[in-house]
Design an enzyme around this catalytic site. Structure first.
Site, short mmCIF file in Angstrom:
data_model
loop_
_atom_site.label_atom_id
_atom_site.label_comp_id
_atom_site.label_asym_id
_atom_site.label_seq_id
_atom_site.Cartn_x
_atom_site.Cartn_y
_atom_site.Cartn_z
N LYS A 29 0.82 -1.22 0.00
CA LYS A 29 0.00 0.00 0.00
C LYS A 29 0.85 1.26 0.00
O LYS A 29 0.60 2.20 -0.74
CB LYS A 29 -0.91 0.07 1.24
CG LYS A 29 -1.95 -1.00 1.33
CD LYS A 29 -2.95 -0.68 2.42
CE LYS A 29 -2.38 -0.58 3.83
NZ LYS A 29 -1.85 -1.85 4.35
N ARG A 71 -9.43 1.53 8.91
CA ARG A 71 -9.01 0.15 9.15
C ARG A 71 -10.13 -0.68 9.76
O ARG A 71 -9.94 -1.84 10.06
CB ARG A 71 -7.81 0.15 10.09
CG ARG A 71 -6.56 -0.39 9.40
CD ARG A 71 -5.45 -0.33 10.38
NE ARG A 71 -4.32 -1.13 10.05
CZ ARG A 71 -3.22 -0.64 9.49
NH1 ARG A 71 -3.15 0.61 9.11
NH2 ARG A 71 -2.18 -1.42 9.31
N ARG A 115 11.29 -6.88 5.10
CA ARG A 115 11.17 -5.43 4.92
C ARG A 115 12.10 -4.67 5.88
O ARG A 115 12.25 -5.03 7.03
CB ARG A 115 9.72 -5.02 5.19
CG ARG A 115 9.46 -3.55 5.10
CD ARG A 115 8.01 -3.29 4.85
NE ARG A 115 7.17 -3.48 6.02
CZ ARG A 115 5.85 -3.23 6.01
NH1 ARG A 115 5.25 -2.83 4.92
NH2 ARG A 115 5.14 -3.41 7.10
N ARG A 141 11.11 -3.01 11.57
CA ARG A 141 10.10 -2.56 12.53
C ARG A 141 9.79 -3.67 13.51
O ARG A 141 9.73 -4.84 13.12
CB ARG A 141 8.81 -2.19 11.78
CG ARG A 141 8.87 -0.83 11.14
CD ARG A 141 7.76 -0.61 10.12
NE ARG A 141 6.43 -1.07 10.53
CZ ARG A 141 5.34 -0.90 9.78
NH1 ARG A 141 5.41 -0.27 8.62
NH2 ARG A 141 4.16 -1.33 10.20
N ARG A 173 -1.12 -9.44 12.87
CA ARG A 173 -1.63 -8.29 12.10
C ARG A 173 -2.51 -8.77 10.94
O ARG A 173 -3.50 -8.12 10.60
CB ARG A 173 -0.46 -7.44 11.57
CG ARG A 173 0.20 -6.62 12.68
CD ARG A 173 1.54 -6.09 12.26
NE ARG A 173 1.45 -5.08 11.22
CZ ARG A 173 2.45 -4.77 10.40
NH1 ARG A 173 3.61 -5.39 10.50
NH2 ARG A 173 2.31 -3.85 9.51
P1 AMP Z 1 0.94 0.43 9.05
O1 AMP Z 1 2.21 1.18 8.87
O2 AMP Z 1 -0.22 0.99 8.24
O3 AMP Z 1 1.09 -1.06 8.88
O4 AMP Z 1 0.50 0.67 10.57
C1 AMP Z 1 1.30 0.21 11.64
C2 AMP Z 1 0.44 0.11 12.90
O5 AMP Z 1 -0.08 1.41 13.23
C3 AMP Z 1 -0.78 -0.78 12.78
O6 AMP Z 1 -0.48 -2.16 12.96
C4 AMP Z 1 -1.66 -0.22 13.89
O7 AMP Z 1 -1.19 -0.64 15.17
C5 AMP Z 1 -1.39 1.28 13.79
N1 AMP Z 1 -2.35 1.90 12.86
C6 AMP Z 1 -2.10 2.43 11.63
N2 AMP Z 1 -3.22 2.90 11.07
C7 AMP Z 1 -4.22 2.66 11.97
C8 AMP Z 1 -5.62 2.89 11.97
N3 AMP Z 1 -6.25 3.44 10.93
N4 AMP Z 1 -6.32 2.52 13.07
C9 AMP Z 1 -5.72 1.96 14.13
N5 AMP Z 1 -4.41 1.68 14.19
C10 AMP Z 1 -3.65 2.02 13.13
#
Ligand code: AMP
Length: 206
Positions: free
Chosen positions: A13, A88, A122, A152, A163
């Site tokens: 994404k 989400r 990654r 990460r 996840r």
């Molecule tokens: P990402 O980089 O999009 O994979 O996000 C990393 C982490 O940030 C996720 O696993 C969630 O813990 C948190 N996170 C990101 N976006 C959201 C969202 N829209 N709602 C809740 N938690 C989020």
């Protein structure tokens, strides 16, 4: 043009959102990046988010929705934006309707095994956030800014699996929710290959 990028963690994404942001001159808004920035700067939001993120859980809707609502009020969003990682779940999707109209939802589809392989390999730059994969770039420093590359905490295999479960339970129902507005694309070997049909599709949106 207001766009949502939908897809499992690790489906690509972020990479696609960057390509779209660049071509269509709209800001790329990643809630994950916003949280990581807050964690780095040890803000109150960062402190609340860190533990949940490290466990692969979602941050509270209340905090996340407020962050996005405020971000979309900024000047650079006047001609559109691309949301990456938001909404989400259904609560967030419904809240978003109160402050933005969405033109198109792009769904990136990638099989679970491929996702696990990609996420575990990654690496991200501590300084500029650029993303690499050890398959194609197995070095310690960022090619763009020289910053240190790291894995990460939430990209470790066990957390990735969790996840993916969270995605299936909470985020995947959005595919049905946005069914009339969704453009599906299969995640291919290279980002550019995956992006081609998306670019054509988006140039048809007015
Ligand atoms: P990402 O980089 O999009 O994979 O996000 C990393 C982490 O940030 C996720 O696993 C969630 O813990 C948190 N996170 C990101 N976006 C959201 C969202 N829209 N709602 C809740 N938690 C989020």
């Amino acid at each position: 043009m207001n766009i949502i990028m939908l897809g499992a963690p690790g489906s690509g994404k972020g990479t696609m959102a960057k390509l779209i942001a660049n071509d269509f001159e709209i800001p790329h808004i990643s809630t994950g990046d916003i949280f990581r920035e807050n964690i780095k700067n040890q803000t109150e939001i960062g402190k609340q988010a860190k533990e949940l993120i490290d466990k692969g859980e979602l941050v509270s809707d209340e905090i996340t929705i407020k962050i996005v609502e405020n971000r979309l009020k900024e000047d650079d969003c006047k001609n559109g934006f691309i949301l990456d990682g938001f909404p989400r779940n259904l609560v967030q999707a419904k809240a978003l309707e109160n402050f933005a109209k969405i033109d198109r939802v792009i769904l990136l589809e990638v099989p679970d095994e491929e996702i696990e392989r990609r996420i575990v390999g990654r690496r991200a730059c501590k300084n500029c956030g650029e993303i690499y994969n050890i398959d194609t770039y197995n070095k310690k420093a960022c090619e763009k800014c020289g910053g240190e590359l790291y894995q990460r905490d939430d990209d470790k295999l066990e957390t990735v699996r969790h996840r993916l479960q969270v995605y299936k339970k909470q985020t995947a129902p959005l595919i049905e929710y946005y069914r009339d507005n969704i453009f599906r694309v299969e995640g291919k070997e290279t980002a550019q290959e995956t992006y081609e049909p998306v670019k054509i599709e988006l140039s048809l949106v007015n």
